[in-house]
Scaffold this motif. Structure first.
Motif, PDB file in Angstrom:
ATOM      1  N   GLN A 138       0.797  -1.225   0.043  1.00  0.00           N
ATOM      2  CA  GLN A 138       0.046  -0.069   0.103  1.00  0.00           C
ATOM      3  C   GLN A 138       0.747   1.278   0.016  1.00  0.00           C
ATOM      4  OE1 GLN A 138      -3.467  -0.353  -0.021  1.00  0.00           O
ATOM      5  NE2 GLN A 138      -2.942  -2.480  -0.632  1.00  0.00           N
ATOM      6  N   TYR A 139       0.427   2.051  -0.758  1.00  0.00           N
ATOM      7  CA  TYR A 139       1.174   3.460  -1.081  1.00  0.00           C
ATOM      8  C   TYR A 139       0.587   4.717  -0.397  1.00  0.00           C
ATOM      9  CZ  TYR A 139       4.118   0.783  -4.621  1.00  0.00           C
ATOM     10  OH  TYR A 139       4.740  -0.250  -5.335  1.00  0.00           O
ATOM     11  N   ILE A 140       1.313   5.669   0.179  1.00  0.00           N
ATOM     12  CA  ILE A 140       0.944   6.746   0.676  1.00  0.00           C
ATOM     13  C   ILE A 140       1.956   7.855  -0.185  1.00  0.00           C
ATOM     14  CG2 ILE A 140       0.748   8.798   2.446  1.00  0.00           C
ATOM     15  CD1 ILE A 140       0.016   6.215   4.248  1.00  0.00           C
ATOM     16  N   GLN A 141       1.561   8.632  -1.069  1.00  0.00           N
ATOM     17  CA  GLN A 141       2.389   9.198  -1.873  1.00  0.00           C
ATOM     18  C   GLN A 141       1.943  10.765  -1.788  1.00  0.00           C
ATOM     19  OE1 GLN A 141       5.374   8.505  -3.622  1.00  0.00           O
ATOM     20  NE2 GLN A 141       5.377  10.716  -3.794  1.00  0.00           N
ATOM     21  N   ALA A 142       2.945  11.780  -1.556  1.00  0.00           N
ATOM     22  CA  ALA A 142       2.598  13.224  -1.687  1.00  0.00           C
ATOM     23  C   ALA A 142       3.187  13.418  -3.159  1.00  0.00           C
ATOM     24  CB  ALA A 142       3.137  13.891  -0.796  1.00  0.00           C
ATOM     25  N   LEU A 143       2.219  14.178  -3.799  1.00  0.00           N
ATOM     26  CA  LEU A 143       2.598  14.698  -5.225  1.00  0.00           C
ATOM     27  C   LEU A 143       2.053  15.985  -5.664  1.00  0.00           C
ATOM     28  CD1 LEU A 143       0.896  12.815  -7.884  1.00  0.00           C
ATOM     29  CD2 LEU A 143       0.509  12.244  -5.353  1.00  0.00           C
ATOM     30  N   ASN A 144       2.640  16.701  -6.747  1.00  0.00           N
ATOM     31  CA  ASN A 144       1.984  17.862  -7.164  1.00  0.00           C
ATOM     32  C   ASN A 144       0.545  17.643  -7.905  1.00  0.00           C
ATOM     33  OD1 ASN A 144       3.181  16.492  -9.344  1.00  0.00           O
ATOM     34  ND2 ASN A 144       3.441  18.370 -10.408  1.00  0.00           N
ATOM     35  N   ASN A 145      -0.126  18.401  -8.249  1.00  0.00           N
ATOM     36  CA  ASN A 145      -1.409  18.012  -8.840  1.00  0.00           C
ATOM     37  C   ASN A 145      -1.354  17.532 -10.211  1.00  0.00           C
ATOM     38  OD1 ASN A 145      -2.920  19.265  -6.879  1.00  0.00           O
ATOM     39  ND2 ASN A 145      -2.725  21.333  -7.635  1.00  0.00           N
ATOM     40  N   ALA A 146      -0.226  17.656 -10.847  1.00  0.00           N
ATOM     41  CA  ALA A 146      -0.267  16.862 -12.310  1.00  0.00           C
ATOM     42  C   ALA A 146       0.408  15.355 -11.965  1.00  0.00           C
ATOM     43  CB  ALA A 146       0.716  17.869 -13.223  1.00  0.00           C
ATOM     44  N   ALA A 147       0.855  14.888 -10.890  1.00  0.00           N
ATOM     45  CA  ALA A 147       1.464  13.871 -10.664  1.00  0.00           C
ATOM     46  C   ALA A 147       2.549  13.552 -11.415  1.00  0.00           C
ATOM     47  CB  ALA A 147       0.277  12.783 -11.093  1.00  0.00           C
ATOM     48  N   THR A 148       3.357  14.806 -11.548  1.00  0.00           N
ATOM     49  CA  THR A 148       4.758  14.494 -12.169  1.00  0.00           C
ATOM     50  C   THR A 148       5.953  14.903 -11.109  1.00  0.00           C
ATOM     51  OG1 THR A 148       4.778  16.992 -12.645  1.00  0.00           O
ATOM     52  CG2 THR A 148       3.870  15.356 -14.373  1.00  0.00           C
ATOM     53  N   THR A 149       5.510  15.322  -9.998  1.00  0.00           N
ATOM     54  CA  THR A 149       6.764  15.611  -8.981  1.00  0.00           C
ATOM     55  C   THR A 149       6.293  15.151  -7.619  1.00  0.00           C
ATOM     56  OG1 THR A 149       7.324  17.606 -10.202  1.00  0.00           O
ATOM     57  CG2 THR A 149       8.172  17.671  -7.959  1.00  0.00           C
ATOM     58  N   GLY A 150       7.013  14.325  -6.768  1.00  0.00           N
ATOM     59  CA  GLY A 150       6.571  13.983  -5.653  1.00  0.00           C
ATOM     60  C   GLY A 150       7.005  15.091  -4.603  1.00  0.00           C
ATOM     61  N   ARG A 151       6.149  15.224  -3.783  1.00  0.00           N
ATOM     62  CA  ARG A 151       6.268  16.139  -2.685  1.00  0.00           C
ATOM     63  C   ARG A 151       6.690  15.712  -1.078  1.00  0.00           C
ATOM     64  NH1 ARG A 151       6.305  20.191  -5.850  1.00  0.00           N
ATOM     65  NH2 ARG A 151       4.289  21.161  -6.729  1.00  0.00           N
ATOM     66  N   ASP A 152       7.237  16.340  -0.496  1.00  0.00           N
ATOM     67  CA  ASP A 152       7.446  16.167   0.891  1.00  0.00           C
ATOM     68  C   ASP A 152       6.514  15.515   1.787  1.00  0.00           C
ATOM     69  OD1 ASP A 152      10.602  16.116   0.284  1.00  0.00           O
ATOM     70  OD2 ASP A 152      10.524  18.169   1.127  1.00  0.00           O
ATOM     71  N   ILE A 153       6.536  14.794   2.877  1.00  0.00           N
ATOM     72  CA  ILE A 153       5.509  14.672   3.665  1.00  0.00           C
ATOM     73  C   ILE A 153       5.998  14.737   5.146  1.00  0.00           C
ATOM     74  CG2 ILE A 153       4.096  12.804   4.984  1.00  0.00           C
ATOM     75  CD1 ILE A 153       3.841  11.173   2.311  1.00  0.00           C
ATOM     76  N   SER A 154       5.555  15.688   6.171  1.00  0.00           N
ATOM     77  CA  SER A 154       5.894  16.147   7.270  1.00  0.00           C
ATOM     78  C   SER A 154       4.889  15.423   8.379  1.00  0.00           C
ATOM     79  CB  SER A 154       6.023  17.278   7.479  1.00  0.00           C
ATOM     80  OG  SER A 154       6.758  18.003   6.797  1.00  0.00           O
ATOM     81  N   ILE A 155       5.423  14.750   9.151  1.00  0.00           N
ATOM     82  CA  ILE A 155       4.377  13.926  10.145  1.00  0.00           C
ATOM     83  C   ILE A 155       4.918  14.613  11.567  1.00  0.00           C
ATOM     84  CG2 ILE A 155       3.847  11.752  11.324  1.00  0.00           C
ATOM     85  CD1 ILE A 155       4.680  10.265   8.998  1.00  0.00           C
ATOM     86  N   ASN A 156       3.989  15.089  12.111  1.00  0.00           N
ATOM     87  CA  ASN A 156       4.067  15.771  13.495  1.00  0.00           C
ATOM     88  C   ASN A 156       5.008  16.987  13.385  1.00  0.00           C
ATOM     89  OD1 ASN A 156       2.083  14.249  14.646  1.00  0.00           O
ATOM     90  ND2 ASN A 156       3.509  12.873  15.556  1.00  0.00           N
ATOM     91  N   PRO A 157       4.714  17.672  12.374  1.00  0.00           N
ATOM     92  CA  PRO A 157       5.733  18.977  12.483  1.00  0.00           C
ATOM     93  C   PRO A 157       5.675  19.844  13.532  1.00  0.00           C
ATOM     94  CG  PRO A 157       3.847  19.577  10.898  1.00  0.00           C
ATOM     95  CD  PRO A 157       3.893  17.967  11.386  1.00  0.00           C
ATOM     96  N   TYR A 158       4.794  19.991  14.401  1.00  0.00           N
ATOM     97  CA  TYR A 158       4.348  20.795  15.435  1.00  0.00           C
ATOM     98  C   TYR A 158       4.635  20.105  16.889  1.00  0.00           C
ATOM     99  CZ  TYR A 158       2.707  23.522  11.646  1.00  0.00           C
ATOM    100  OH  TYR A 158       2.532  24.098  10.455  1.00  0.00           O
ATOM    101  N   GLY A 159       5.279  18.786  16.993  1.00  0.00           N
ATOM    102  CA  GLY A 159       5.440  18.153  17.896  1.00  0.00           C
ATOM    103  C   GLY A 159       4.739  16.809  17.944  1.00  0.00           C
ATOM    104  N   GLY A 160       5.262  15.910  19.033  1.00  0.00           N
ATOM    105  CA  GLY A 160       4.862  14.711  18.941  1.00  0.00           C
ATOM    106  C   GLY A 160       5.629  13.550  18.255  1.00  0.00           C
ATOM    107  N   ASN A 161       5.436  12.236  18.998  1.00  0.00           N
ATOM    108  CA  ASN A 161       6.449  11.344  18.672  1.00  0.00           C
ATOM    109  C   ASN A 161       5.793  10.673  17.299  1.00  0.00           C
ATOM    110  OD1 ASN A 161       8.382  12.015  20.270  1.00  0.00           O
ATOM    111  ND2 ASN A 161       7.610  10.795  21.954  1.00  0.00           N
ATOM    112  N   VAL A 162       6.444   9.978  16.630  1.00  0.00           N
ATOM    113  CA  VAL A 162       6.117   9.038  15.456  1.00  0.00           C
ATOM    114  C   VAL A 162       6.506   7.476  15.850  1.00  0.00           C
ATOM    115  CG1 VAL A 162       6.213   8.373  12.999  1.00  0.00           C
ATOM    116  CG2 VAL A 162       5.904  10.564  13.668  1.00  0.00           C
ATOM    117  N   GLY A 163       5.579   6.385  15.672  1.00  0.00           N
ATOM    118  CA  GLY A 163       5.986   5.286  16.100  1.00  0.00           C
ATOM    119  C   GLY A 163       5.729   4.206  14.853  1.00  0.00           C
ATOM    120  N   ILE A 164       6.579   3.412  14.627  1.00  0.00           N
ATOM    121  CA  ILE A 164       6.515   2.217  13.666  1.00  0.00           C
ATOM    122  C   ILE A 164       6.446   0.928  14.448  1.00  0.00           C
ATOM    123  CG2 ILE A 164       7.293   1.430  11.589  1.00  0.00           C
ATOM    124  CD1 ILE A 164       8.438   4.088  10.724  1.00  0.00           C
ATOM    125  N   GLY A 165       5.623   0.263  14.284  1.00  0.00           N
ATOM    126  CA  GLY A 165       5.632  -1.232  15.011  1.00  0.00           C
ATOM    127  C   GLY A 165       5.377  -0.871  16.591  1.00  0.00           C
TER     128      GLY A 165
END
Length: 186
Positions: A138-165
């Protein structure tokens, strides 16, 4: 005849052959049908075009709403508050199902073959897509409206931890492994 009541108590306006309790039609075959209660205890509102056999339908039954075009259900809203797009039995508050079996193999496919697209601002040329890839990924992808350029994804840019597993992350990025080596690069 402009108004007709048939032997079943159906009222037709603009038609001599009403197909519901109230049918409003024009000579071209388009119209609106309102059926207060059918055999399945549903209230139905149908806008139709008999010439090309296309119709848009909204059914209400036991506080459930079903939206369909021709014979294809497009969306439902159940009385428990769950909404389904592409599915008639949503299991979550929003359940989106894309029936195609084609999966994303490149950046533009993550948009054209996505099950869900989120664009949260008209001021920015970006969106996030959720799509299926090869090998049941399964993909989560950030991109421009034309789907030609990938965009950065920021998770919790204003604080908070991120857990995987883990459901209780103790660091900005907390990755728990269950036996496999975890490679992290900074």
């Amino acid at each position: 005849e402009r108004i007709r009541i048939d032997g079943n108590g159906n009222v037709g306006i603009g038609t001599a052959s009403p197909i519901g309790k109230l049918t409003v039609s024009d000579a071209g075959g388009t119209g609106l049908e309102i059926t207060p209660q059918d055999a399945n205890s549903k209230i139905s509102l149908v806008a139709y075009d008999r010439l090309d056999f296309a119709y848009r339908e909204l059914n209400f039954d036991a506080y459930n709403y079903t939206f369909r075009t021709s014979n294809n259900v497009k969306a439902v809203m159940l009385n428990n508050g769950n909404v389904g797009i592409g599915t008639t039995s949503p299991t979550g508050k929003l359940d989106v199902f894309r029936t195609s079996t084609n999966y994303a193999v490149n950046l533009s496919d993550t948009l054209s073959r996505s099950g869900l697209v989120v664009k949260s601002s008209g001021a920015f040329d970006s969106k996030i897509t959720f799509s299926s890839g090869a090998s049941s990924r399964q993909y989560i992808q950030a991109l421009n409206n034309a789907a030609t350029t990938g965009r950065d994804i920021s998770i919790n840019p204003y604080g908070g931890n991120v857990g995987i597993g883990t459901d209780n992350p103790g660091a900005n990025l907390d990755i728990k492994s269950t036996g496999n080596a975890v490679l992290m690069q900074a």
